[in-house]
Design a protein around this motif. Sequence first.
Motif, PDB file in Angstrom:
ATOM      1  N   ALA B 146       0.866  -1.193  -0.057  1.00  0.00           N
ATOM      2  CA  ALA B 146      -0.053  -0.126   0.080  1.00  0.00           C
ATOM      3  C   ALA B 146       0.826   1.109  -0.054  1.00  0.00           C
ATOM      4  N   THR B 147       0.326   2.184  -0.561  1.00  0.00           N
ATOM      5  CA  THR B 147       1.183   3.514  -0.583  1.00  0.00           C
ATOM      6  C   THR B 147       0.789   4.311   0.904  1.00  0.00           C
ATOM      7  N   PRO B 148       1.662   5.223   1.175  1.00  0.00           N
ATOM      8  CA  PRO B 148       1.418   5.580   2.553  1.00  0.00           C
ATOM      9  C   PRO B 148      -0.131   6.378   2.795  1.00  0.00           C
ATOM     10  N   LEU B 149      -0.541   6.778   1.630  1.00  0.00           N
ATOM     11  CA  LEU B 149      -2.118   7.487   1.726  1.00  0.00           C
ATOM     12  C   LEU B 149      -3.168   6.158   2.080  1.00  0.00           C
ATOM     13  N   GLU B 150      -2.698   5.176   1.209  1.00  0.00           N
ATOM     14  CA  GLU B 150      -3.626   4.134   1.424  1.00  0.00           C
ATOM     15  C   GLU B 150      -3.329   3.321   2.796  1.00  0.00           C
ATOM     16  N   ARG B 151      -2.273   3.385   3.301  1.00  0.00           N
ATOM     17  CA  ARG B 151      -2.053   2.896   4.646  1.00  0.00           C
ATOM     18  C   ARG B 151      -2.764   3.934   5.798  1.00  0.00           C
ATOM     19  N   GLU B 152      -2.865   4.900   5.309  1.00  0.00           N
ATOM     20  CA  GLU B 152      -3.676   5.973   6.362  1.00  0.00           C
ATOM     21  C   GLU B 152      -5.122   5.643   6.461  1.00  0.00           C
ATOM     22  N   ILE B 153      -5.516   5.557   5.132  1.00  0.00           N
ATOM     23  CA  ILE B 153      -7.044   5.482   4.953  1.00  0.00           C
ATOM     24  C   ILE B 153      -7.180   3.880   5.735  1.00  0.00           C
ATOM     25  N   TRP B 154      -6.628   3.108   5.231  1.00  0.00           N
ATOM     26  CA  TRP B 154      -6.939   1.520   5.789  1.00  0.00           C
ATOM     27  C   TRP B 154      -6.896   1.497   7.269  1.00  0.00           C
ATOM     28  N   GLY B 155      -6.006   2.372   7.673  1.00  0.00           N
ATOM     29  CA  GLY B 155      -5.504   2.442   9.302  1.00  0.00           C
ATOM     30  C   GLY B 155      -6.909   3.104   9.742  1.00  0.00           C
ATOM     31  N   TRP B 156      -7.341   4.136   9.498  1.00  0.00           N
ATOM     32  CA  TRP B 156      -8.452   4.684  10.021  1.00  0.00           C
ATOM     33  C   TRP B 156      -9.742   3.934   9.886  1.00  0.00           C
TER      34      TRP B 156
END
Lengths: 473, 338
Positions: B146-156
């Motif tokens: 995952a890209t950093p943005l994807e990681r952020e969204i998935w994490g949220w």
Amino acid sequence: MLFTSPVFVLFFLAVLLLSRLPLNWGLRKGILLLASYVFYASWNPPFVLLLIGSTLVDYIVALRMGRSEKPRARKALLVVSVCVNLGVLAAFKYANFLSQSFADFSGLVGWEVSYTIWNIVLPLGISFYTFQTMSYTIDVYRGKLQPTRNLADFALYVTFFPQLVAGPIVRASDFLWQLNEPRRGTAPQIYWGVLLFILGLFKKAFLADAVFAPVADQVYAAGATPTALQAWVGTYAFAGQIYCDFSGYSDMAIACALMLGFRLPDNFRGPYGAIGFSDFWRRWHISLSSWLRDYLYIPLGGNRKGRIRTRLNLFVTMLLGGLWHGAAWTFVAWGALHGIYLGAERVARRYVPERVTRSRFVKAPLILLTFHLVCFGWILFRAETFLDAGSLISTMAGLQSAPGLELFSRWNMALVLAGVGGLIAVHSLWRERRIEDLSAKAGWLVTGAVAAVMLFLALTAGDRGAEFIYFQF
Amino acid sequence: MARVPGSARFRTMALLATVSIVMLASWEVYLRSLDAGEPVTRAAELAAERAHRPAVGDKRRVFVLGSSRAYRGISPKNVLEQLGPSWDVRHVAVPLGNGPAQLHAGIDLFRDGDVAVVECLPVATYTGLRNDHQSELEQRLKGTGATPLEREIWGWLRGHLVFRRSPSTPSSQLRNVMRDALDLGAAPGTGGPHPKPTVMHPDGWQEYTGDFDISLTVDQVKYLRDTSSRNAPNAFTDVLRRLRQDVRLLGARGVQVVFLRMPSDGEYAAEEEKLFPRAEYWNRLQGEFPGHCWHFADFEATRNLPTYDYTHLTSKSAQAYSRWLGLKLRGFVEDDSR
């Protein structure tokens, strides 16, 4: 940025919104082009340059071809385009395969050759977009298509993000004209787009990743020792997985394009309801099989040069079609197997009258026979080596015993069998029907409820982070 | 495209939205009511995230692949004490993980200068065993991450919605209901017994803080017997063949590979030796990759490290083992660069 990720959903909603702004068409096309490059760059930014390079070469070649009247000059330009496209493909996809194969064959004749393994990363979607741009220059060469003067239009045709990384392989003649008039998704297009996207998501996230992949992965894993029953179920599971994975991607690609107001060609039409192999290839990865037919099989002579030559042409076409999928001899063998299937079917058709195959009582066994022979091919497609494939086949045939480890539960086995049985039944019963017609006939209540259940199952299936199988090609 | 009247389209979409929201909300409420203390993130997901994390500056990377023996027995902090700050150690192991299979699945992750430390748990490595964690990890390693943005969204999403992080799915719940109805007992687990007193360190080391536990050893030995098979040499031949290709490819990319056999003792070790005799298994691996295979019994420093359940190192032994590994790796890469 996978179609199944929330980032893609946000990205797509932003693009959809921008594409609906009251801006002039040229600007909106520019937004789509920029979005496509951003989409591609989200995997590996430097490879955007390769994409731009490929676009520029074919744009310039086609333009010069259109200006030239001299057949030799046109042919030379075509050769340039084909060499550049196939050269790029060979360098990135087949370099290691070719050098290793050369060394292996040399070793067989007792001539030891050392070879280097190059550290090459395969650019995403390279097989798809090179075939797409090649079809454009070949069509211009044949005089079937006028070259476009608009570089931005051509670039958008090559990079249009819904189909960029795993197809469908779109012909320029099917797409470029759509850029002439301003387009926005109409209400019916957005409606069908949403439903089709949910169908694709359900196929990928639930059926392919949650139902079929866990079983197929266990059976095809390195060093796995399945029992005969497990090997059969694993093979059925891979048949289900590859269909749901790839057709799910195609559905989502077509759906996204539709919501933006564009039409992409169908890529699947109930392939597991096929009767025979020519029927199968009219239903499986249609954009590739029609590409191979128009740009390889027919130029080789098609069926115009006698029976033997026809079969040879079929065989060569399928062999190269197999190689297109991946740089491994197992893919070549898979292609060759389908070439043999198609040749054998032509022989069989000479002796079996068509009214027999049309009979209801014969149809069902023929569908099952076709499906099982296709599954046999999938073993070569999925196995990493011939040894793995051979071992699995001998296990399935009961020639090899296994320790009987519990590779997967009976519940998973039941899900796989129900899933594959369901696919065969749906494909067979609705062979000639389109999903839109079925949905329209079913009415809003059934359509809405079925779509809601599919969405629920897709979202709760448990994300395994699996990419689409065809991304590797 | 079939013609559907505007009113029917509207009704379909309204129904779709309503039913989806009701079903997802009900599922979320149901999962929250279970409150089974499910992990916030699944083991395979965490391991894959560590593997895909972007490189930090010019740091060389060590990937630790394998099973819980590795992530409980190797502390990156202690390895780094020996290797120095120019290194980055990443745990990419999962419960009952199969190290060689992880190496194969993640082959495109490795870059010039990386070192892959492949811990070989006999029951997984020699039989080709894969559990759900392992299969999921392989899928995730094959992808680009995952890209950093994807990681952020998935994490949220995972932080707020139990159904996005829970290993329970409607299908697994239905299976459990049916198993209960048919009185078939518990569904097959995804790993061996899980000890409780552990601390999860940010670098991925799962430190066991308890003492030797005899009840755990009984479970472990039983699990080993139930899971293993004597009919495994064919599987290991395949594993070796693939490892040869993988190590060669990685070597061409400037990646070094080291194989570890981590400590086990007591009845468990005896059972392991009975099921997978060293001469028939480990020595074959060692023969393929001489100098790259480090068996705990071959080194004074690791020969007698105590475990808490016959198969996982205690906190102290894990730290000692990690320091030994760091030292050994330092010598290994220095030898190679000369």
